[in-house]
Design a protein around this motif. Structure first.
Motif: not given
Length: 477
Positions: A396-404, A408-411
């Motif tokens: 169950y790895p944790q990943i860092t996701l950039s603001k960008k 894009a995900a929210r959009a």
């Protein structure tokens, strides 16, 4: 005539979510169909890798069925095989099938609603040998997988819309889905990733305090041990604290122990059942513990076999449980036979023992090795941290996701880790489950993947290549 519409259905089902077989799994199946056109599929990969679910015998994975189990199953399906092909089956397999047939008869007939009494006695013997304390066959229910038992208990415990069940976060989404179905309230408590996904009594007490303030009545505590999706394994000292906590707050303890034989370092990290802890403490905590043939080295998910044992549960409640299971007539006979094979494997000296030992040792070693290699290589990636789990079938790895990437995900109307997982699927054919489907702390992102997939170098290589390209595209900050 009025048409049947969603508005005319039970509103509870609209709240049911099950991420393990959700959006990503549905899209993966579409890709699987598309790949059947080998010359014109237009995809950047040649196969779908189903890493989203612990399904050891699924096509594309390489965990074979245990020969002893399948031979017994074959003879129970068609007893005449023992006469038609007497040299095809070891003597202990034939003896086991005859013994079971004498108790069950045709598996096309209903059994006792609680499960075949003979098999329940065998389960009781297995529990006694495991824990050193006796078990009552009349307090054991055979079920269509552990999920059926979990659903029954949650259904019985939710006595009003304010009834709540404490569930770990991250959690196997069966629990939130079942609570939604039965109008119960999930009470989340957070596991500690910095401590190897440890279970904290303080976290549970904080969740209880919050529940009381919201006028939610806690009825039970769910513990998944070894953990799903985390693979964490409880030590006995923590288990003792959890039993005392249940005593303090009058909670039923629901112990999901289906991964009890999936241990990668059993000498360093052994499994201790909650039954053993409760009996050792001479505690009166009501305990229901679940086991299944779907996991371990058995991996017989499709046969739907499992059981639960009740400890410190009164006879009137046992009678109510029996009434409820009798509505479904009986658990599948094929699953019940699978339970018998799981808890009564060949013994040293039996004709089938050497092959059984070789097969089970091979499965354990493959899972241990893959888990270790995958954790090491995932941890070497920028923006990834992964607990090397001592148990179960997953990382169950944790990943860092950039603001960008988040924007894009929210959009796109997606949670950021679902956005990541969808791009992973589109690029590689690897299907995982985003952490948002299991629950996680705010502004943290994870995904769950199984360690069942063969060709670990190729498999992890695809994960590495995708992650680096994702960072190149979206950045890390």
């Amino acid at each position: 005539m009025r048409p049947l519409t969603i508005d005319s259905l039970n509103p509870a089902i609209l709240k049911v979510e099950y991420a393990v077989r959700g959006e990503l799994a549905i899209k993966a199946e579409k890709y699987r169909v598309q790949l059947q056109d080998k010359d014109n599929h237009g995809l950047p990969f040649d196969r779908v890798i189903s890493s989203n679910i612990g399904n050891p015998q699924q096509k594309g994975l390489d965990q074979p069925p245990i020969t002893f189990n399948r031979q017994v199953a074959a003879l129970m399906e068609y007893p005449a095989l023992a006469e038609l092909a007497p040299n095809a089956f070891p003597k202990d397999v034939i003896a086991r099938a005859k013994e079971l047939y004498a108790e069950i008869g045709s598996i096309g007939a209903y059994s006792h609603s609680q499960g075949v009494p003979f098999i329940r006695k065998s389960v009781a013997q297995f529990i006694q040998e495991r824990d050193g304390y006796p078990a009552d066959p009349n307090h054991i229910f055979l079920t269509a997988g552990a999920s059926a038992g979990v659903s029954l208990l949650i259904n019985m415990l939710i006595s009003s819309p304010t009834s709540g069940i404490l569930i770990p976060i991250p959690q196997y989404p069966l629990y939130t889905a079942t609570l939604a179905q039965h109008h119960g309230v999930p009470i989340p408590y957070y596991l500690d990733e910095s401590q190897g996904w440890g279970t904290s009594v303080d976290s549970i007490e904080a969740a209880l305090e919050k529940a009381h303030k919201n006028n939610v009545v806690p009825k039970a505590l769910v513990i998944i041990n070894p953990g799903n999706p985390t693979g964490a394994l409880l030590d006995e000292a923590t288990q003792i604290k959890l039993v005392h906590l249940c005593e303090k707050y009058s909670l039923v303890l629901l112990a999901d122990e289906v991964y009890q034989s999936n241990l990668h370092k059993p000498d360093q990290h052994p499994f201790t059942s909650f039954k053993k802890v409760v009996r050792k403490l001479d505690s009166h905590v009501p305990l229901v513990s679940f086991h299944s043939i779907s996991k371990g080295v058995t991996g017989e998910c499709g046969r739907r076999g499992g059981y639960f044992e009740c400890v410190n549960i009164s006879e009137p409640i046992i009678a109510l449980m029996y009434k409820m299971v009798s509505v479904g007539l009986c658990p599948p006979l094929a699953g019940q036979i699978g339970v018998d094979c799981m808890i009564r494997p060949p013994k040293p000296g039996d004709e089938s023992y050497e092959l059984w030992k070789k097969e089970t040792d091979t499965i354990h070693e493959a899972l241990r090795t893959r888990t270790s290699i995958m954790a090491e290589r995932l941890n070497a990636l920028p923006g990834v941290s992964c607990v090397d789990s001592p148990g179960a079938l997953y990382l169950y790895p944790q990943i860092t996701l950039s603001k960008k990437a988040q924007e894009a995900a929210r959009a796109a109307g997606k949670e950021p880790d679902a956005f990541y997982a969808l791009e992973l699927l589109d690029a590689t054919g690897i299907c995982v489950v985003p952490g948002s489907g299991f629950g996680q702390k705010e502004n943290e992102w994870h995904y769950r993947l199984t360690c069942l997939c063969p060709g670990v170098d190729e498999y992890v290589g695809k994960l590495e290549k995708f992650h680096l390209s994702f960072i190149e595209k979206w950045g890390l900050e």
